[in-house]
Design a protein around this motif. Structure first.
Motif, PDB file in Angstrom:
ATOM      1  N   TRP A   1       0.947  -1.401   0.142  1.00 27.47           N
ATOM      2  CA  TRP A   1       0.023   0.023   0.013  1.00 27.47           C
ATOM      3  C   TRP A   1       0.762   1.202  -0.136  1.00 27.47           C
ATOM      4  O   TRP A   1       0.392   2.057   0.296  1.00 27.47           O
ATOM      5  N   GLU A   2       2.291   1.238  -0.145  1.00 25.21           N
ATOM      6  CA  GLU A   2       2.966   2.353  -0.286  1.00 25.21           C
ATOM      7  C   GLU A   2       2.706   2.866  -1.772  1.00 25.21           C
ATOM      8  O   GLU A   2       2.853   2.286  -2.588  1.00 25.21           O
ATOM      9  N   ALA A   3       2.340   4.363  -1.606  1.00 21.83           N
ATOM     10  CA  ALA A   3       2.154   5.028  -2.726  1.00 21.83           C
ATOM     11  C   ALA A   3       3.287   5.499  -3.630  1.00 21.83           C
ATOM     12  O   ALA A   3       4.282   5.830  -3.130  1.00 21.83           O
ATOM     13  N   GLN A   4       3.209   5.272  -4.707  1.00 24.37           N
ATOM     14  CA  GLN A   4       4.192   5.470  -5.567  1.00 24.37           C
ATOM     15  C   GLN A   4       3.769   6.774  -6.904  1.00 24.37           C
ATOM     16  O   GLN A   4       2.624   6.332  -7.138  1.00 24.37           O
ATOM     17  N   THR A   5       4.223   7.756  -7.031  1.00 29.42           N
ATOM     18  CA  THR A   5       4.071   8.610  -8.229  1.00 29.42           C
ATOM     19  C   THR A   5       4.911   8.134  -9.203  1.00 29.42           C
ATOM     20  O   THR A   5       6.134   8.078  -9.062  1.00 29.42           O
ATOM     21  N   ARG A   6       4.409   7.871 -10.524  1.00 27.44           N
ATOM     22  CA  ARG A   6       4.931   7.888 -11.755  1.00 27.44           C
ATOM     23  C   ARG A   6       4.603   8.800 -12.797  1.00 27.44           C
ATOM     24  O   ARG A   6       3.546   9.149 -12.864  1.00 27.44           O
ATOM     25  N   SER A   7       5.866   9.110 -13.312  1.00 25.66           N
ATOM     26  CA  SER A   7       5.492  10.358 -14.395  1.00 25.66           C
ATOM     27  C   SER A   7       5.525   9.552 -15.748  1.00 25.66           C
ATOM     28  O   SER A   7       6.064   8.629 -16.034  1.00 25.66           O
ATOM     29  N   ILE A   8       4.439   9.802 -16.430  1.00 27.80           N
ATOM     30  CA  ILE A   8       4.100   9.377 -17.756  1.00 27.80           C
ATOM     31  C   ILE A   8       3.777  10.177 -19.049  1.00 27.80           C
ATOM     32  O   ILE A   8       3.235  11.133 -18.635  1.00 27.80           O
ATOM     33  N   ARG A   9       3.893   9.572 -20.169  1.00 25.72           N
ATOM     34  CA  ARG A   9       3.238  10.370 -21.236  1.00 25.72           C
ATOM     35  C   ARG A   9       2.309   9.785 -21.792  1.00 25.72           C
ATOM     36  O   ARG A   9       2.270   8.657 -22.152  1.00 25.72           O
ATOM     37  N   LEU A  10       1.132  10.460 -21.941  1.00 23.92           N
ATOM     38  CA  LEU A  10      -0.204   9.926 -22.507  1.00 23.92           C
ATOM     39  C   LEU A  10      -0.319  10.778 -23.783  1.00 23.92           C
ATOM     40  O   LEU A  10      -0.742  11.923 -23.578  1.00 23.92           O
TER      41      LEU A  10
ATOM     42  N   THR B   1       2.436  13.859 -17.578  1.00 22.22           N
ATOM     43  CA  THR B   1       1.356  13.796 -16.315  1.00 22.22           C
ATOM     44  C   THR B   1       1.868  12.780 -15.291  1.00 22.22           C
ATOM     45  O   THR B   1       2.958  12.016 -15.713  1.00 22.22           O
ATOM     46  N   SER B   2       1.262  12.697 -14.075  1.00 20.68           N
ATOM     47  CA  SER B   2       1.811  12.055 -13.241  1.00 20.68           C
ATOM     48  C   SER B   2       0.760  11.137 -12.352  1.00 20.68           C
ATOM     49  O   SER B   2      -0.550  11.612 -12.364  1.00 20.68           O
ATOM     50  N   VAL B   3       0.856   9.919 -12.094  1.00 17.65           N
ATOM     51  CA  VAL B   3      -0.087   9.106 -11.638  1.00 17.65           C
ATOM     52  C   VAL B   3       0.380   8.744 -10.249  1.00 17.65           C
ATOM     53  O   VAL B   3       1.463   8.060 -10.317  1.00 17.65           O
ATOM     54  N   ARG B   4      -0.473   8.664  -9.053  1.00 13.55           N
ATOM     55  CA  ARG B   4      -0.055   8.170  -7.869  1.00 13.55           C
ATOM     56  C   ARG B   4      -1.065   7.015  -7.614  1.00 13.55           C
ATOM     57  O   ARG B   4      -2.026   7.241  -7.387  1.00 13.55           O
ATOM     58  N   LEU B   5      -0.443   5.884  -7.329  1.00  8.67           N
ATOM     59  CA  LEU B   5      -1.061   4.676  -6.987  1.00  8.67           C
ATOM     60  C   LEU B   5      -0.232   3.796  -6.202  1.00  8.67           C
ATOM     61  O   LEU B   5       1.024   4.078  -5.947  1.00  8.67           O
ATOM     62  N   GLU B   6      -1.042   3.097  -5.273  1.00  7.18           N
ATOM     63  CA  GLU B   6      -0.137   1.969  -4.509  1.00  7.18           C
ATOM     64  C   GLU B   6       0.581   1.018  -5.036  1.00  7.18           C
ATOM     65  O   GLU B   6       0.108   0.661  -6.319  1.00  7.18           O
ATOM     66  N   SER B   7       1.721   0.484  -4.609  1.00  5.92           N
ATOM     67  CA  SER B   7       2.571  -0.513  -5.429  1.00  5.92           C
ATOM     68  C   SER B   7       1.729  -1.633  -5.736  1.00  5.92           C
ATOM     69  O   SER B   7       1.798  -2.236  -6.802  1.00  5.92           O
ATOM     70  N   PHE B   8       0.729  -2.014  -5.050  1.00  2.00           N
ATOM     71  CA  PHE B   8      -0.160  -3.227  -5.516  1.00  2.00           C
ATOM     72  C   PHE B   8      -0.572  -3.129  -6.847  1.00  2.00           C
ATOM     73  O   PHE B   8      -0.740  -3.978  -7.710  1.00  2.00           O
TER      74      PHE B   8
END
Length: 122
Positions: free
Chosen positions: A13-22, A27-34
């Motif tokens: 459940w550790e949140a990770q923010t990843r930068s992506i190109r759509l 943009t960036s998306v923040r989701l839990e590792s799961f």
């Protein structure tokens, strides 16, 4: 009951923010590792990188007329559906089977029939 959830690896459940190109937009998306693990698994089934999968999901969802104001929530639901469809037997647990090879219209039609005619309670 809750011990199954509470005792799980906290890294899940550790949140990770990843930068992506759509489609060329950063943009960036923040989701839990799961959820990142599951999204990578989903993409790998069809030979897609994580970035390619997210771009495809965003594009196809937009083309379907969906509002992706909360893309992270959409991705969490995608992960939950992936696992639910596996439990229902609609997506094989064999990761060698591409999701694109599945009969999506038939699966969606079956789900629609189930919603229209839920089973009677015992």
């Amino acid at each position: 009951m809750c011990r199954l959830f509470v005792g799980a690896d906290p890294d899940l459940w550790e949140a990770q923010t990843r930068s992506i190109r759509l489609d060329g937009v950063s943009t960036s998306v923040r989701l839990e590792s799961f959820f990142w693990y599951l999204l990578e698994e989903i993409g790998q089934r069809d030979g897609l990188t994580l970035g390619q999968l997210l771009t495809r999901l965003a594009r196809e969802s937009s083309e379907a007329g969906h509002d992706l104001a909360n893309f992270a929530s959409f991705l969490r639901v995608c992960c939950a559906r992936y696992q639910a469809l596996q439990l229902a037997g609609d997506i094989p647990t064999d990761r060698g089977v591409a999701i694109a090879a599945l009969d999506a219209p038939a699966i969606l039609a079956r789900e629609e029939r189930q919603r229209a005619h839920p089973p009677l309670s015992a």
